[in-house]
Design a protein around this motif. Sequence first.
Motif, PDB file in Angstrom:
ATOM      1  N   THR A 321      -8.924  14.384   4.824  1.00  0.00           N
ATOM      2  CA  THR A 321      -8.540  12.998   4.543  1.00  0.00           C
ATOM      3  C   THR A 321      -9.485  11.999   5.211  1.00  0.00           C
ATOM      4  O   THR A 321      -9.842  10.977   4.617  1.00  0.00           O
ATOM      5  N   THR A 322      -9.887  12.271   6.457  1.00  0.00           N
ATOM      6  CA  THR A 322     -10.758  11.337   7.162  1.00  0.00           C
ATOM      7  C   THR A 322     -12.133  11.269   6.511  1.00  0.00           C
ATOM      8  O   THR A 322     -12.725  10.192   6.405  1.00  0.00           O
ATOM      9  N   GLY A 379      -8.119   5.628  -2.034  1.00  0.00           N
ATOM     10  CA  GLY A 379      -7.120   6.550  -1.487  1.00  0.00           C
ATOM     11  C   GLY A 379      -7.598   7.993  -1.556  1.00  0.00           C
ATOM     12  O   GLY A 379      -8.778   8.283  -1.711  1.00  0.00           O
ATOM     13  N   VAL A 380      -6.664   8.924  -1.451  1.00  0.00           N
ATOM     14  CA  VAL A 380      -6.984  10.344  -1.541  1.00  0.00           C
ATOM     15  C   VAL A 380      -6.253  11.015  -2.698  1.00  0.00           C
ATOM     16  O   VAL A 380      -6.485  12.183  -2.993  1.00  0.00           O
ATOM     17  N   ALA A 470      -6.316   8.897  12.996  1.00  0.00           N
ATOM     18  CA  ALA A 470      -7.293   8.833  11.906  1.00  0.00           C
ATOM     19  C   ALA A 470      -7.844   7.431  11.722  1.00  0.00           C
ATOM     20  O   ALA A 470      -9.065   7.237  11.596  1.00  0.00           O
ATOM     21  N   VAL A 471      -6.973   6.418  11.708  1.00  0.00           N
ATOM     22  CA  VAL A 471      -7.430   5.041  11.479  1.00  0.00           C
ATOM     23  C   VAL A 471      -8.304   4.564  12.635  1.00  0.00           C
ATOM     24  O   VAL A 471      -9.347   3.932  12.420  1.00  0.00           O
ATOM     25  N   TYR A 505      -8.065  12.909  -5.633  1.00  0.00           N
ATOM     26  CA  TYR A 505      -9.232  12.028  -5.685  1.00  0.00           C
ATOM     27  C   TYR A 505     -10.293  12.512  -4.701  1.00  0.00           C
ATOM     28  O   TYR A 505      -9.977  12.941  -3.590  1.00  0.00           O
ATOM     29  N   SER A 506     -11.553  12.415  -5.104  1.00  0.00           N
ATOM     30  CA  SER A 506     -12.661  12.675  -4.194  1.00  0.00           C
ATOM     31  C   SER A 506     -13.754  11.648  -4.445  1.00  0.00           C
ATOM     32  O   SER A 506     -14.053  11.332  -5.597  1.00  0.00           O
TER      33      SER A 506
END
Length: 521
Positions: A321-322, A379-380, A470-471, A505-506
């Motif tokens: 995700t990161t 987003g992801v 993460a943020v 999504y990528s």
Amino acid sequence: MSFRSSSSSTRVFQAIALGVILLATYLIPKVVRWRNRMAKLNAIPTVGNSGFFSSYISARRFKDHAPEIIQEGYRKASLFYPGQAFKVPLPDRWHVIVSGEEMVNDLKKASDFDVSFDDATSETMQTEYTLGKDAKNPYTIPVVRSSLTRALPSQFHDLQDEIEASFNDLIPAKETEWMKVSMLSTVMKLVSRTSNRFFVGLPLCRDPDYVDLNINFTIDAFNGATTLRHYPGFLKPLVRQFLTNVPECMARAQKHLAPIIEERLAKEKTYGTLDWPDKPNDLITWLLDEAHVQGNGKRPEDIVTKTVHYVILVNFAAIHTTSITFTNTIYYLAANPEIADPLREEINSTLQELGWTKGAMGKMIKLDSFLKETQRLTGVSGLSMDRMVLRDFTFSNGTVVPAGTIVGTALYGLHHDEAHYDDPETFRPFRFSAVREHDGENLKHQMVAIDPSFGLFGGGRHMCPGRFFAVNEIKALIAHVLLTYDVKFEDDKGVPPPVWNGAAYSPNRSAEVMFRKRAEA
């Protein structure tokens, strides 16, 4: 002779009759349950075809056009569909998607006995085959939610130190010329190193084989899950042997991590306490301590193997995700160079006041807004809050979703909804920082805050526990890039087209970004 023949025929007839009875006893209930389940699903509108064969055509279309299909369903749900729910066909199942505040809140508040986050993850990620049988564990969530988040302020310097070192190694750009960087593959190495400086520390976080292990395990797991979902259950153990490398990856991880874990367990015995001198404050320690607490002072006999597996699983979640989020942010920065100076001004003034600290990251509201806006548009995934329905679940508006169905929310539709966002298709980097300047709005629109109009981190009790780490990590990465480099696309290209595989999504995997060292750096 005729008597024996008649007797034999009778036995054959009785055997056939018994077989028919047993078959009917087994099949009829299953057919009835299937018909009841399909009747409930058929009551939910479909985006695409719903026929037995034609639905596979729509499932194939969803693979390449998920955003458009989710958006179509989201709009129709708000205008025409009573109950604001719709379903889309996938190759192996129906996926029910809900929208509207009422239904989304129902899903957030639902009991784990009714709808299961873990079971949905197991189904979509095929965790038994891609992540191993220890993928469901009682340790990692409380560790990430509490220990990891609490340690961030005191260890932020280590994180920043690794960011600087990893960029020097991986993007050694000069002031006199532009350096072309293949972004996604480089970002995964950067994220692996910086995250693991926090997770396992030096020198392991920089070990090339350990970095490669974590990256390839992440890629392999996602690719394997996508393929495994197309096979029936009895074939999956066989398919796993050819498509995933879980045993091999765990063996490599064992080689790196087991000696560290064993050394720490030995020190506990030597000192006779969990709090021995100079005990590291990292993920390995937190996992061992959590196992001790949950085991009432007694850890499992295979604690070394389990801890190795858990460290790799946390890496899996963090790196995927990161890396996606950071890569998207760099793409938008390179495509919109005019936003660099306002961000640099904020970063410099904040660092002069607070230095490289977690507190400084929290005061960078323009940077937070830029990051949140890129994720609103990318987003992801196009969906969020996936749950497996364990028993028929009735929403407050009367919509019934049958057991065995995965239900989620229309994240892409939410993030492109004109009711929530003015001109939602337009990239506005300071959309959220402008709102935060109003009285009482400062905290409400932070990226990590609970916001009904922003669903990147899910919602309810299963809202992403690692979002704070993460943020802050991504903010520190972006701040370092802005202060150290100029970035752009060659020939002033815009953001490269992303890759959609169903709702997943990528960012573009082959796009390159130009880096040049800034003289001020």
